[in-house]
Design an enzyme around this catalytic site. Sequence first.
Site, PDB file in Angstrom:
ATOM      1  N   HIS A 123       0.826  -1.199   0.000  1.00  0.00           N
ATOM      2  CA  HIS A 123       0.000   0.000   0.000  1.00  0.00           C
ATOM      3  C   HIS A 123       0.868   1.259   0.000  1.00  0.00           C
ATOM      4  O   HIS A 123       2.080   1.192   0.190  1.00  0.00           O
ATOM      5  CB  HIS A 123      -0.958  -0.002   1.205  1.00  0.00           C
ATOM      6  CG  HIS A 123      -0.298   0.051   2.539  1.00  0.00           C
ATOM      7  ND1 HIS A 123      -0.233  -1.022   3.401  1.00  0.00           N
ATOM      8  CD2 HIS A 123       0.345   1.062   3.170  1.00  0.00           C
ATOM      9  CE1 HIS A 123       0.412  -0.674   4.495  1.00  0.00           C
ATOM     10  NE2 HIS A 123       0.785   0.579   4.379  1.00  0.00           N
TER      11      HIS A 123
HETATM   12  P1  TYD Z   1      -2.034  -2.653   7.378  1.00  0.00           P
HETATM   13  O1  TYD Z   1      -1.703  -1.214   7.474  1.00  0.00           O
HETATM   14  O2  TYD Z   1      -2.650  -3.140   6.112  1.00  0.00           O
HETATM   15  O3  TYD Z   1      -0.740  -3.521   7.734  1.00  0.00           O
HETATM   16  P2  TYD Z   1       0.525  -4.061   6.898  1.00  0.00           P
HETATM   17  O4  TYD Z   1       1.026  -2.960   6.048  1.00  0.00           O
HETATM   18  O5  TYD Z   1       1.483  -4.426   7.992  1.00  0.00           O
HETATM   19  O6  TYD Z   1       0.129  -5.257   6.121  1.00  0.00           O
HETATM   20  O7  TYD Z   1      -2.974  -3.030   8.610  1.00  0.00           O
HETATM   21  C1  TYD Z   1      -3.334  -4.357   8.916  1.00  0.00           C
HETATM   22  C2  TYD Z   1      -4.714  -4.339   9.540  1.00  0.00           C
HETATM   23  O8  TYD Z   1      -4.706  -3.617  10.779  1.00  0.00           O
HETATM   24  C3  TYD Z   1      -5.782  -3.695   8.674  1.00  0.00           C
HETATM   25  O9  TYD Z   1      -6.970  -4.458   8.818  1.00  0.00           O
HETATM   26  C4  TYD Z   1      -5.997  -2.338   9.296  1.00  0.00           C
HETATM   27  C5  TYD Z   1      -5.642  -2.545  10.753  1.00  0.00           C
HETATM   28  N1  TYD Z   1      -5.030  -1.354  11.377  1.00  0.00           N
HETATM   29  C6  TYD Z   1      -5.755  -0.598  12.294  1.00  0.00           C
HETATM   30  O10 TYD Z   1      -6.928  -0.896  12.609  1.00  0.00           O
HETATM   31  N2  TYD Z   1      -5.148   0.492  12.865  1.00  0.00           N
HETATM   32  C7  TYD Z   1      -3.879   0.852  12.569  1.00  0.00           C
HETATM   33  O11 TYD Z   1      -3.351   1.840  13.132  1.00  0.00           O
HETATM   34  C8  TYD Z   1      -3.139   0.056  11.614  1.00  0.00           C
HETATM   35  C9  TYD Z   1      -1.713   0.392  11.238  1.00  0.00           C
HETATM   36  C10 TYD Z   1      -3.761  -1.035  11.054  1.00  0.00           C
END
Ligand code: TYD
Length: 141
Positions: A53
């Site tokens: 992302h």
């Molecule tokens: P994501 O940012 O997609 O993580 P990565 O880049 O490590 O794969 O987040 C993973 C999941 O956690 C997604 O369902 C959103 C949730 N999330 C929150 O609820 N709050 C937050 O502050 C973060 C960073 C993620």
Amino acid sequence: MENTKPTIITFNKIGSSELGYITIAEVEKNVPFNIQRVYWTYYTPQDITRGGHAHKKLQQIIFAVSGTITFNTEDREGNKETFILDHPTKGLYIPQLVWRDIKFSHNAVLLCLASELYEEEDYFRSFEDFRKIIDQKKTFK
Ligand code: TYD
């Protein structure tokens, strides 16, 4: 000038091999934004790629407080880079509009200092949408 490229910031450490170390991140001193949120990730299997992302507004500094974390990034100008966080003093500053894929060693703990509260609307989760919006912005500049 606005930062568009991710960069490594090396934080100081205080201590010694006998006593252990401390590293400090402090707003205005070595963090170029107000910290609104802190999160950490752990137990990520080694064969998993996370990230996938970019953010519209969010700025971050990310540490591997334990283990090794590899970032493959593409910034808004299309520059691709690899950053290896393999020491707790190394922070990766990620400005807005940087696509990232992330790989973890088995013992890695990622710590993120973030400039905004969590907002799903701040994410580009499709690489095609990310590139499309950037290319549109360039056309209208
Ligand atoms: P994501 O940012 O997609 O993580 P990565 O880049 O490590 O794969 O987040 C993973 C999941 O956690 C997604 O369902 C959103 C949730 N999330 C929150 O609820 N709050 C937050 O502050 C973060 C960073 C993620």
